[in-house]
Design an enzyme around this catalytic site. Structure first.
Site, PDB file in Angstrom:
ATOM      1  N   TYR A 186       0.845  -1.201   0.000  1.00 20.96           N
ATOM      2  CA  TYR A 186       0.000   0.000   0.000  1.00 20.96           C
ATOM      3  C   TYR A 186       0.878   1.249   0.000  1.00 20.96           C
ATOM      4  CZ  TYR A 186      -3.527   3.431   1.265  1.00 20.96           C
ATOM      5  OH  TYR A 186      -4.344   4.536   1.268  1.00 20.96           O
ATOM      6  N   GLU A 216     -11.514   4.981   4.332  1.00 22.95           N
ATOM      7  CA  GLU A 216     -11.073   5.926   5.375  1.00 22.95           C
ATOM      8  C   GLU A 216     -12.186   6.123   6.415  1.00 22.95           C
ATOM      9  OE1 GLU A 216      -8.156   6.994   5.885  1.00 22.95           O
ATOM     10  OE2 GLU A 216      -7.100   6.802   3.989  1.00 22.95           O
ATOM     11  N   TRP A 250      -5.533   1.086  10.316  1.00 21.84           N
ATOM     12  CA  TRP A 250      -5.522   0.952   8.859  1.00 21.84           C
ATOM     13  C   TRP A 250      -5.188  -0.497   8.465  1.00 21.84           C
ATOM     14  CZ3 TRP A 250      -7.826   3.006   5.085  1.00 21.84           C
ATOM     15  CH2 TRP A 250      -7.361   2.889   3.774  1.00 21.84           C
TER      16      TRP A 250
END
Ligand SMILES: [Zn+2]
Length: 196
Positions: A17, A39, A47
């Site tokens: 990522y 998000e 995350w």
């Protein structure tokens, strides 16, 4: 996430990522909509949790096609709230559906989600006594605009969304090896203002 460049490289989930997505421009409404919804779903969680659940999210939210999500009804809400692969939070599920409908409305007025973002990238700053006639919208101004437009879009969520999609600078340290690759892709934050 100022230290993301330190912890992410080489990590099983954060590594790819960080190296290929974080801070890179996103093309297309589905990609932008996915990032916004991820998000939003991260709120209160890590995350890493979101990255691990990403494939399940994509399946549950129909590859984040705004048209399909906008049509979700009570049966889909029930399905999503029963899907252990994603984040089962009614407010987040309902925000995703409402925000998909907003994306469709933005397509009508601005052609696409990206078109709406581009149309608001610069603000006429003279009205606020600032120097340049057209300046890049500040994070606080973006947050105010998102709050007026979308659901479940607080400061942290909007800030991360804009950083991660290249609308605000600073996703990576300038010394991070990924930085030059992002600059080659000319993210939105690199656009120059119109001098007064
Ligand atoms: Zn980095």
């Amino acid at each position: 996430m100022s230290s993301y460049c330190d912890i992410a490289p080489g990590h099983e989930w954060h590594g790819p990522y960080h190296d290929t997505e974080y801070g890179f421009p996103i093309e297309g409404d589905a990609g932008l909509f996915e990032r916004l919804i991820l998000e939003i779903n991260q709120a209160g969680l890590s995350w890493l949790t979101i990255l691990k659940k990403r494939e399940a999210f994509r399946a549950a939210y129909r590859e984040f096609d705004p048209e399909r999500v906008a049509r979700f009804g009570p049966r889909d809400v029930k399905r999503l709230l029963g899907d252990a692969g994603i984040i089962r939070n009614r407010l987040k599920v309902e925000a995703a559906i409402a925000n998909a409908r907003t994306v469709l409305a933005l397509r009508k007025t601005h052609g696409s989600f990206a078109g709406w973002l581009d149309a608001h990238h610069f603000v006429d700053a003279t009205a606020q006594g600032r120097k340049g006639a057209m300046e890049q919208r500040t994070k606080a101004e973006w947050v105010a605009l998102f709050k007026k437009t979308f659901r479940f879009t607080g400061g942290e969520i909007v800030g991360e969304f804009l950083l991660s999609a290249g609308y605000l600078p600073g996703a990576h340290r300038t010394s991070c090896p990924v930085s030059p690759r992002i600059i080659e892709r000319k993210p939105a934050w690199m656009r120059a203002g119109i001098p007064s």
